[in-house]
Design a protein around this motif. Structure first.
Motif, PDB file in Angstrom:
ATOM      1  N   HIS A 117       0.872  -1.271  -0.048  1.00 50.28           N
ATOM      2  CA  HIS A 117      -0.189   0.020   0.045  1.00 50.28           C
ATOM      3  C   HIS A 117       1.087   1.265  -0.139  1.00 50.28           C
ATOM      4  N   ASP A 141      -4.934   3.739  -0.651  1.00 49.58           N
ATOM      5  CA  ASP A 141      -3.745   3.433  -0.338  1.00 49.58           C
ATOM      6  C   ASP A 141      -3.257   3.955   0.928  1.00 49.58           C
ATOM      7  N   ALA A 177      -5.326   2.417   3.901  1.00 49.71           N
ATOM      8  CA  ALA A 177      -5.145   1.055   3.925  1.00 49.71           C
ATOM      9  C   ALA A 177      -3.712   1.099   4.881  1.00 49.71           C
TER      10      ALA A 177
END
Length: 443
Positions: A285, A313, A316
């Protein structure tokens, strides 16, 4: 008897000009013919009416019949008048040639012509060029340059692209200048200028048509050049403003850095020793985040889909760091992902939600990101909202470069058409709504 004037010591000598003898002979003959053409018309009319006058009534008894001598008398007088006019025309023409020599100019075909033409290429379209020609040719300055006592007599027809100007009306009787604007293929056009003599065709030509054509063409060229220079200056100013705007945007975007990068790397170092799978997920990520974030630092344009991937991303990575304390949902329709969206703004709102909303809370929290298409009555808008259920608005929320940075960049990019609202959420948390106009769309 006055002595000839002396030239100043620093004045360059006037070069002696030798006229083309063929042109000189042609000019003298042409001047004599033009000067006598009008009288020949009247003479022809008189000769045509002479038989009628001679046959009008019989001669009285004992009177000498002068009608037999009249044709000879008329013919002799006509020849004498023509010779006299020829001498006058030759003197006027030779004076003009001498004046040209004093000015250091040689006789040319256009100086002795009664009609002179010019062609001017204009960098504008037909309508703009015609308006500029009308503005330039109808003023007092041109009339003064042509030797008129005031502004020229002026007639223009925008439907035919035709402008006529002269000393008096009716324009066709005197010497006048006709200007026509003709369109070319493309954004440019050309101007056809013709100086017409009118009744002055019968006069000795002393460069009047050439002078009028040069004065009018110079006036048009100067006016078109001033207008073109003004447009180029405005275009350069807009280019400088655009360059300055891009520089300011780049400077502002450079302030939006991934603040969590060092903390994430430290956390990644710890996970590599304790939980390799979690470390691998965090690294994947983080790479995705940097792949989306780095181009944004160098660009002033992006898409909603790319910004959503960046946010996904980032969240995450933060979920791995914060664990169960962070939950998030990204809701965006597929047809909205390709729409243009300013870079590095949505991620700033999400970072604020995490930093000032959820990290300060002692309980799990949820961040919801959604986008929709709407209208304000004039422009189509793309609205993106970031909602969290954290601690809500505090004194520290919005401080620093976050929200102020976004507001300034929105003003530079869209003026008053874009907006940013930050308000308390429903019950708790904060709701941030960012709206930007969709390029090329109208409601």
């Amino acid at each position: 008897m006055s002595s000839p004037p002396f030239l100043p010591f620093n004045e360059p000598p006037v070069p002696e000009v030798e006229h083309d003898r063929r042109l000189v002979r042609r000019y003298l003959l042409q001047s004599a013919l033009r000067f006598n053409a009008g009288s020949l018309l009247f003479l022809s009319l008189a000769i045509a009416l002479l038989p009628i006058w001679l046959n009008f009534g019989p001669a009285a008894p004992g009177e000498v019949d002068h009608r037999k001598l009249t044709p000879y008398i008329v013919g002799g007088v006509a020849l004498a008048v023509m010779a006299w006019l020829a001498l006058i025309s030759s003197g006027i023409a030779r004076n003009f040639l001498a004046r040209l020599g004093e000015e250091g100019k040689a006789l040319c075909a256009e100086a002795m012509a009664s009609s002179v033409t010019r062609r001017i290429d204009a960098p504008f379209n037909t309508y703009t060029t015609f308006d500029l020609c009308t503005e330039s040719l109808s003023g007092l300055a041109l009339g003064t340059a042509l030797g008129y006592s005031g502004p020229p007599a002026f007639v223009h027809d925008p439907f035919k692209g035709r402008i006529v100007l002269g000393r008096w009306r009716p324009l066709s009787l005197g010497r006048h200048v006709e200007v026509r604007v003709s369109s070319d293929l493309g954004p440019s056009c050309h101007i056809e200028l013709r100086c017409r003599p009118g009744l002055t065709w019968f006069a000795i030509q002393q460069g009047e048509s050439l002078k009028a054509a040069e004065v009018v063409s110079a006036q048009l060229r100067q006016h078109l050049a001033r207008h073109a220079n003004a447009l180029n200056a405005a275009r350069r100013e807009r280019e400088l403003e655009r360059t300055s705007l891009q520089a300011r945007l780049s400077a502002l975007q450079a302030q939006v850095e991934p603040h969590f990068l060092f903390n994430t790397l430290a956390n990644l170092k710890y996970l590599i020793r304790t939980d390799q799978q979690a470390a691998q997920d965090m690294l994947d990520h983080l790479v995705g985040y940097l792949q989306n974030a780095m181009p944004d630092m160098r660009s002033v344009s992006s898409t909603l889909g790319r910004e959503m991937d960046l946010v996904n991303d980032y969240l995450a990575v933060m979920r791995i760091r914060m664990g169960a304390r962070l939950r998030f949902a990204v809701e965006v329709a597929e047809e909205l992902r390709s729409l243009p969206f300013p870079p590095a703004m949505l991620i700033s709102l999400v970072e604020n939600a995490v930093k000032h909303g959820l990290e300060r809370a002692s309980r799990p929290g949820l961040i919801t990101i959604s986008a929709r298409h709407e209208s304000d009555g004039k422009d189509a808008l793309l609205s993106v909202s970031v909602v969290d259920d954290g601690v809500g608005l505090t004194e520290q929320a919005g401080q620093g470069t976050g929200l102020a940075n976004i507001a300034e960049r929105l003003l530079l990019l869209y003026g008053r058409k874009a907006s940013l609202f930050v308000e308390p959420g429903d019950g708790q948390g904060v709701r941030a709504l960012l709206s930007v106009p969709i390029a090329g769309s109208h409601a």
